[in-house]
Design an enzyme around this catalytic site. Structure first.
Site, PDB file in Angstrom:
ATOM      1  CG  ASP A   1      -1.814   1.128   1.373  1.00 25.81           C
ATOM      2  OD1 ASP A   1      -1.942   1.881   0.389  1.00 25.81           O
ATOM      3  OD2 ASP A   1      -2.401   1.296   2.457  1.00 25.81           O
TER       4      ASP A   1
ATOM      5  CG  ASP B   1      -3.055   3.741  -2.729  1.00 21.70           C
ATOM      6  OD1 ASP B   1      -4.096   3.074  -2.841  1.00 21.70           O
ATOM      7  OD2 ASP B   1      -2.806   4.435  -1.737  1.00 21.70           O
ATOM      8  CD  GLU B   2      -5.364  -0.638  -0.687  1.00 25.03           C
ATOM      9  OE1 GLU B   2      -5.630  -1.702  -0.110  1.00 25.03           O
ATOM     10  OE2 GLU B   2      -6.168   0.300  -0.804  1.00 25.03           O
TER      11      GLU B   2
END
Ligand SMILES: [Mg+2]
Length: 405
Positions: free
Chosen positions: A9, A104-105
């Site tokens: 993350d 973003d993960e």
């Protein structure tokens, strides 16, 4: 099998990207949002802004009330997705099983690439180093490593920024006791309040709550899911990256005459379709080592997953069994409108004589069934399991999984 799942993350992603691109913004409280002058909300806050209490979803004036020096920056989605692609490419170096969970993960399944916890830690450090070097030196990420997705995500949440947390079997009970219903995927704010009313505030309390009561309150499927979350159980797999474009695949799909939520009905179709796949494989002298299954929901989204086998197969019933094993783990979250199954990783079968007597007998049976069906039409001989399946006249033809998406 024990799995090793890594969740990665990016920390304060959009805000960090802006700070990376403009050194003037570094070390300052900034908020990324819509165009200035519009009624915008905060979509990302830098770590400096978070310290003042600025958080996601705040209105412009609310954020300014927390931090009068806050700098508002207009978001630049093209920039973020471009960097995310670099981020994905780096992760692909370390595994063939990966899911882009959000901008973003990512989830990575490392199970078949590592031998020990130390290997997993090493991969995590390499990943962080690659990211720093290739995406940007101002970006950091938090990594969680655990036996399943849910726990891996909890792990990456525990240490921010630049975290690296391993949750092994011994750590799980303490974590379940300690973790509150923060942003657990699948537990929204309203559900959190309902659970709170039942006196459930931690995962452990959720896991300890009688399953029957949870099912009565939230339905059989959701009740089970909540109970699993509370006990740290999550069977959801991480898909293979190559599933999107398999080289060669043989499969069949079928649109149901009426949408269904019945697994029994779906399995009936699955078996019938798998038998067709098997017949087609044998007719063209192919064997496959990977079986995929697909369900399309009533809203036309779908779920696709595949499993790789230790050996090549061309028997419809075996294909069905693999497909069913995958689907057994699925919750039917929505009514199903289409079922599909197929085999990939195909090779031409130069068949060797089978040594095992059981397998030999089985092959003879399958062959005889083919002869009869070839002669008298599809499904003259079929397994009892498919008999009670209602058929429509039109059956979907040959498709590769990437055509579904
Ligand atoms: Mg993030």
């Amino acid at each position: 099998m024990r799995r090793t799942i890594l969740h990665i993350d990016m920390n304060s992603y959009f805000a960090s990207v802006e700070q990376m691109c403009n050194p003037f913004l570094r070390g300052k409280p900034i908020a990324v949002g819509g165009a200035p002058g519009t009624r915008t909300i905060v979509i990302a806050a830098s770590r400096e802004a978070k310290r003042y209490g600025v958080s996601l979803g705040m209105l412009h004036h609310e954020a300014l009330a927390c931090c009068p020096d806050l700098l508002f920056i207009e978001g630049d989605p093209a920039k973020y997705t471009d960097l995310t692609q670099t981020f994905i490419d780096i992760c692909k170096r370390y595994t063939d099983r990966l899911e882009v969970y959000s901008v973003d993960e990512l989830f990575l399944d490392l199970t078949s690439w590592i031998k020990s916890k130390e290997d997993a830690l090493r991969i995590a450090r390499y990943l962080k180093e690659d990211l720093r070097r290739e995406v940007g030196d101002y970006l950091t990420c938090s990594v969680g490593i655990a036996p399943n997705r849910m726990l891996a995500k909890l792990g990456s949440d525990m240490q921010k920024p630049d975290g690296l947390v391993v949750i092994d079997d011994q750590a799980i009970p303490a974590i379940l006791e300690w973790v509150e219903m923060v942003d657990m995927p699948g537990i929204g704010p309203r559900l959190k309040i309902r659970l709170g009313d039942l006196g459930i505030r931690t995962l452990k309390q959720l896991g300890g709550y009688p399953l029957a009561s949870l099912q009565q309150l939230f339905g059989p499927v959701n009740g089970q899911r909540l109970s699993d979350i509370g006990r740290g159980i999550d069977h959801a797999p991480v898909p293979y990256v190559d599933d999107i474009a398999p080289t060669k695949s043989m499969g069949h799909t079928y649109t149901l005459s009426a949408d269904t939520r019945s697994k029994d009905e779906i399995y009936g179709h699955l078996l019938r379709l798998a038998e067709k796949v098997g017949r087609r494989l044998r007719r063209d002298s192919y064997e496959g080592r990977r079986v995929w299954v697909y369900l399309r929901w009533d809203d036309f989204t779908g779920r696709h997953e595949a499993v790789t086998l230790p050996r090549y197969i061309d028997d419809g019933y075996e294909i069905y069994r693999c497909g069913r094993q995958i689907m057994d783990q699925w919750y039917l979250v929505k009514p199903v409108r289409l079922v599909g199954i197929g085999a990939t990783m195909l090779k031409q079968s130069g068949k060797q004589l089978t040594v095992l007597p059981d397998e030999h007998k089985r092959e003879g049976l399958v062959k005889a069934q083919d002869v009869i069906n070839d002669r008298y039409g599809e499904q003259t001989i079929q397994r009892a399991r498919t008999l009670n399946v209602r058929l429509r006249t039109k059956v979907g033809g040959f498709k590769t999984p990437h055509q579904f998406h």
